[in-house]
Design a protein around this motif. Structure first.
Motif, PDB file in Angstrom:
ATOM      1  N   THR A   1      20.390  17.216  30.770  1.00 52.44           N
ATOM      2  CA  THR A   1      20.317  17.453  29.327  1.00 52.44           C
ATOM      3  C   THR A   1      19.369  18.595  28.968  1.00 52.44           C
ATOM      4  OG1 THR A   1      18.649  15.712  29.135  1.00 52.44           O
ATOM      5  CG2 THR A   1      20.931  15.093  28.689  1.00 52.44           C
ATOM      6  N   SER A   2      18.254  18.717  29.666  1.00 56.28           N
ATOM      7  CA  SER A   2      17.293  19.778  29.340  1.00 56.28           C
ATOM      8  C   SER A   2      17.742  21.100  29.960  1.00 56.28           C
ATOM      9  CB  SER A   2      15.909  19.420  29.869  1.00 56.28           C
ATOM     10  OG  SER A   2      15.873  19.494  31.287  1.00 56.28           O
ATOM     11  N   GLU A   3      17.244  22.205  29.419  1.00 53.37           N
ATOM     12  CA  GLU A   3      17.569  23.509  29.983  1.00 53.37           C
ATOM     13  C   GLU A   3      17.090  23.609  31.428  1.00 53.37           C
ATOM     14  OE1 GLU A   3      16.534  26.885  27.652  1.00 53.37           O
ATOM     15  OE2 GLU A   3      17.633  26.203  25.878  1.00 53.37           O
ATOM     16  N   GLU A   4      15.962  23.012  31.738  1.00 54.69           N
ATOM     17  CA  GLU A   4      15.440  23.036  33.106  1.00 54.69           C
ATOM     18  C   GLU A   4      16.381  22.325  34.062  1.00 54.69           C
ATOM     19  OE1 GLU A   4      11.348  21.884  35.549  1.00 54.69           O
ATOM     20  OE2 GLU A   4      11.678  21.110  33.529  1.00 54.69           O
ATOM     21  N   GLN A   5      16.879  21.137  33.664  1.00 54.70           N
ATOM     22  CA  GLN A   5      17.798  20.388  34.521  1.00 54.70           C
ATOM     23  C   GLN A   5      19.120  21.129  34.690  1.00 54.70           C
ATOM     24  OE1 GLN A   5      17.860  16.832  32.152  1.00 54.70           O
ATOM     25  NE2 GLN A   5      16.353  15.763  33.442  1.00 54.70           N
ATOM     26  N   ILE A   6      19.626  21.676  33.596  1.00 54.38           N
ATOM     27  CA  ILE A   6      20.898  22.400  33.651  1.00 54.38           C
ATOM     28  C   ILE A   6      20.774  23.635  34.537  1.00 54.38           C
ATOM     29  CG2 ILE A   6      22.540  23.745  32.280  1.00 54.38           C
ATOM     30  CD1 ILE A   6      21.879  21.752  29.950  1.00 54.38           C
ATOM     31  N   ARG A   7      19.688  24.373  34.374  1.00 50.96           N
ATOM     32  CA  ARG A   7      19.482  25.573  35.194  1.00 50.96           C
ATOM     33  C   ARG A   7      19.404  25.215  36.685  1.00 50.96           C
ATOM     34  NH1 ARG A   7      17.991  30.644  34.068  1.00 50.96           N
ATOM     35  NH2 ARG A   7      17.460  30.106  31.909  1.00 50.96           N
ATOM     36  N   ALA A   8      18.725  24.115  37.014  1.00 54.20           N
ATOM     37  CA  ALA A   8      18.623  23.707  38.416  1.00 54.20           C
ATOM     38  C   ALA A   8      19.998  23.425  39.013  1.00 54.20           C
ATOM     39  CB  ALA A   8      17.728  22.475  38.527  1.00 54.20           C
ATOM     40  N   CYS A   9      20.867  22.774  38.250  1.00 55.40           N
ATOM     41  CA  CYS A   9      22.231  22.512  38.734  1.00 55.40           C
ATOM     42  C   CYS A   9      23.012  23.811  38.889  1.00 55.40           C
ATOM     43  CB  CYS A   9      22.955  21.569  37.773  1.00 55.40           C
ATOM     44  SG  CYS A   9      22.329  19.874  37.759  1.00 55.40           S
ATOM     45  N   LEU A  10      22.913  24.690  37.902  1.00 53.92           N
ATOM     46  CA  LEU A  10      23.650  25.957  37.958  1.00 53.92           C
ATOM     47  C   LEU A  10      23.150  26.835  39.105  1.00 53.92           C
ATOM     48  CD1 LEU A  10      24.061  26.911  34.179  1.00 53.92           C
ATOM     49  CD2 LEU A  10      25.731  25.836  35.707  1.00 53.92           C
ATOM     50  N   GLU A  11      21.845  26.764  39.407  1.00 55.16           N
ATOM     51  CA  GLU A  11      21.325  27.528  40.549  1.00 55.16           C
ATOM     52  C   GLU A  11      22.017  27.086  41.841  1.00 55.16           C
ATOM     53  OE1 GLU A  11      19.391  30.033  40.735  1.00 55.16           O
ATOM     54  OE2 GLU A  11      18.109  30.091  38.948  1.00 55.16           O
ATOM     55  N   THR A  12      22.287  25.801  41.964  1.00 53.80           N
ATOM     56  CA  THR A  12      22.961  25.290  43.163  1.00 53.80           C
ATOM     57  C   THR A  12      24.434  25.680  43.176  1.00 53.80           C
ATOM     58  OG1 THR A  12      21.438  23.411  43.157  1.00 53.80           O
ATOM     59  CG2 THR A  12      23.397  23.206  44.509  1.00 53.80           C
ATOM     60  N   MET A  13      25.039  25.764  41.998  1.00 49.96           N
ATOM     61  CA  MET A  13      26.456  26.103  41.904  1.00 49.96           C
ATOM     62  C   MET A  13      26.717  27.603  42.043  1.00 49.96           C
ATOM     63  SD  MET A  13      27.642  23.723  38.710  1.00 49.96           S
ATOM     64  CE  MET A  13      27.562  21.938  38.745  1.00 49.96           C
ATOM     65  N   THR A  14      25.698  28.410  41.799  1.00 50.63           N
ATOM     66  CA  THR A  14      25.843  29.865  41.765  1.00 50.63           C
ATOM     67  C   THR A  14      25.472  30.468  43.112  1.00 50.63           C
ATOM     68  OG1 THR A  14      25.307  29.877  39.403  1.00 50.63           O
ATOM     69  CG2 THR A  14      25.055  31.953  40.580  1.00 50.63           C
ATOM     70  N   GLY A  15      26.224  31.477  43.530  1.00 51.43           N
ATOM     71  CA  GLY A  15      25.888  32.176  44.763  1.00 51.43           C
ATOM     72  C   GLY A  15      24.504  32.784  44.679  1.00 51.43           C
ATOM     73  N   TRP A  16      23.698  32.666  45.753  1.00 55.59           N
ATOM     74  CA  TRP A  16      22.288  33.034  45.676  1.00 55.59           C
ATOM     75  C   TRP A  16      22.024  34.482  45.289  1.00 55.59           C
ATOM     76  CZ3 TRP A  16      20.971  36.853  49.007  1.00 55.59           C
ATOM     77  CH2 TRP A  16      21.723  36.991  50.180  1.00 55.59           C
ATOM     78  N   PRO A  17      22.932  35.461  45.514  1.00 60.77           N
ATOM     79  CA  PRO A  17      22.607  36.824  45.079  1.00 60.77           C
ATOM     80  C   PRO A  17      22.693  37.014  43.556  1.00 60.77           C
ATOM     81  CG  PRO A  17      24.243  36.833  46.849  1.00 60.77           C
ATOM     82  CD  PRO A  17      24.159  35.437  46.329  1.00 60.77           C
ATOM     83  N   ASN A  18      23.265  36.049  42.839  1.00 61.00           N
ATOM     84  CA  ASN A  18      23.563  36.243  41.422  1.00 61.00           C
ATOM     85  C   ASN A  18      22.650  35.397  40.537  1.00 61.00           C
ATOM     86  OD1 ASN A  18      25.849  37.858  42.212  1.00 61.00           O
ATOM     87  ND2 ASN A  18      26.892  35.942  42.687  1.00 61.00           N
ATOM     88  N   PRO A  19      22.134  35.970  39.450  1.00 64.46           N
ATOM     89  CA  PRO A  19      21.284  35.199  38.533  1.00 64.46           C
ATOM     90  C   PRO A  19      22.109  34.229  37.700  1.00 64.46           C
ATOM     91  CG  PRO A  19      21.677  37.389  37.641  1.00 64.46           C
ATOM     92  CD  PRO A  19      22.300  37.372  39.007  1.00 64.46           C
ATOM     93  N   VAL A  20      21.462  33.166  37.240  1.00 66.83           N
ATOM     94  CA  VAL A  20      22.080  32.241  36.297  1.00 66.83           C
ATOM     95  C   VAL A  20      21.840  32.800  34.898  1.00 66.83           C
ATOM     96  CG1 VAL A  20      22.002  29.927  35.309  1.00 66.83           C
ATOM     97  CG2 VAL A  20      21.802  30.239  37.781  1.00 66.83           C
ATOM     98  N   PRO A  21      22.896  33.095  34.125  1.00 66.05           N
ATOM     99  CA  PRO A  21      22.701  33.694  32.800  1.00 66.05           C
ATOM    100  C   PRO A  21      21.992  32.742  31.836  1.00 66.05           C
ATOM    101  CG  PRO A  21      24.980  33.937  33.547  1.00 66.05           C
ATOM    102  CD  PRO A  21      24.319  32.962  34.469  1.00 66.05           C
TER     103      PRO A  21
END
Length: 252
Positions: free
Chosen positions: A132-152
């Motif tokens: 629910t929080s931006e921190e939690q969402i960002r952590a999930c998206l970091e795992t879903m996103t290829g490591w060379p690319n930033p999470v927008p």
């Protein structure tokens, strides 16, 4: 209960493009792709049933519910024939729409689609559903996103805003449980996919941590396969320009 689907419409032109986001997402994740395609086409980016503006769609969750709902909504809008691009769960829904109404689908672009193999990272999906929080969402998206690319940042903010709606997180948790039962997802039969008459492109990130890239093996011979070395699962956000070009190429 709300009986309508939400879709952001933009652009004009002789062709209509339908964009379907993945599980836990929303129409806003397509923004760069939609803006580019809308220069010469009518583009509809949907909130899938159970998500965002379509949160209260009756019996939201199963892909077949979304298939019927989107096909009916397009018919009500007077859209007889359209191109469609779907990501992840939206890719499974897009493929099922093409199987259900092949004469209406002019082309099909599938980005790391669900339903192409049993394996799925169910633990990550469940964490993402409950975030629910931006921190939690960002952590999930970091795992879903290829490591060379930033999470927008815009993606994190859009998803956090969506999850502030009463009942949204509970619905996502419910849908996640139905997608990954016993750590497996449902599979679309390859022999059915091979019968599709329209041009089909499948795009997969080599670094996908949600759906393994080997699920792109053994596709029907007429499918165009694009393997992206420096991308993970979140293709519309990671590689919007490339995704736009592949959609356009498939539409020709």
């Amino acid at each position: 209960m709300n009986q309508s689907l939400y879709a952001l419409q933009s652009g004009q032109g002789p062709q209509t493009v339908v964009l379907l986001h993945g599980f836990g997402g929303c129409h806003g994740l397509w923004r760069p792709v939609q803006q580019a395609l809308a220069r010469d086409a009518r583009v509809l980016a949907y909130d899938l049933p159970g998500h965002g503006g379509s949160l209260d769609w009756p019996e939201a969750g199963p892909a077949k519910v979304a298939v019927r709902a989107i096909l009916a909504d397009l018919e009500e809008r007077g859209v007889d024939r359209f191109h469609i691009a779907g990501h992840s769960m939206g890719g499974a829904i897009a493929a099922m729409m093409a199987l259900a109404a092949p004469s209406r689908v002019a082309s099909l672009t599938l980005l790391a689609p669900g339903g192409f193999g049993e394996e799925i990272n169910g633990r990550l999906l469940r964490r993402y559903a409950a975030a629910t929080s931006e921190e939690q969402i960002r952590a999930c998206l970091e795992t879903m996103t290829g490591w060379p690319n930033p999470v927008p940042d815009e993606a994190v903010e859009a998803l956090a805003e969506m999850r502030r709606h009463p009942g949204q997180t509970d619905k996502l948790v419910e849908i996640a449980a139905s997608i990954a039962r016993d750590g497996r997802q449902g599979v679309i039969a390859r022999e059915k996919l091979a019968e599709l008459p329209m041009p089909v492109a499948v795009v997969w990130g080599i670094l996908d941590g949600v759906l393994p890239v080997h699920q792109a093996n053994g596709l029907p011979p007429l499918f165009a396969l694009h393997l992206i070395p420096a991308a993970g699962h979140m293709l519309p956000e990671e590689k919007p320009e490339l995704v736009t070009e592949i959609i356009r190429r498939t539409m020709r």
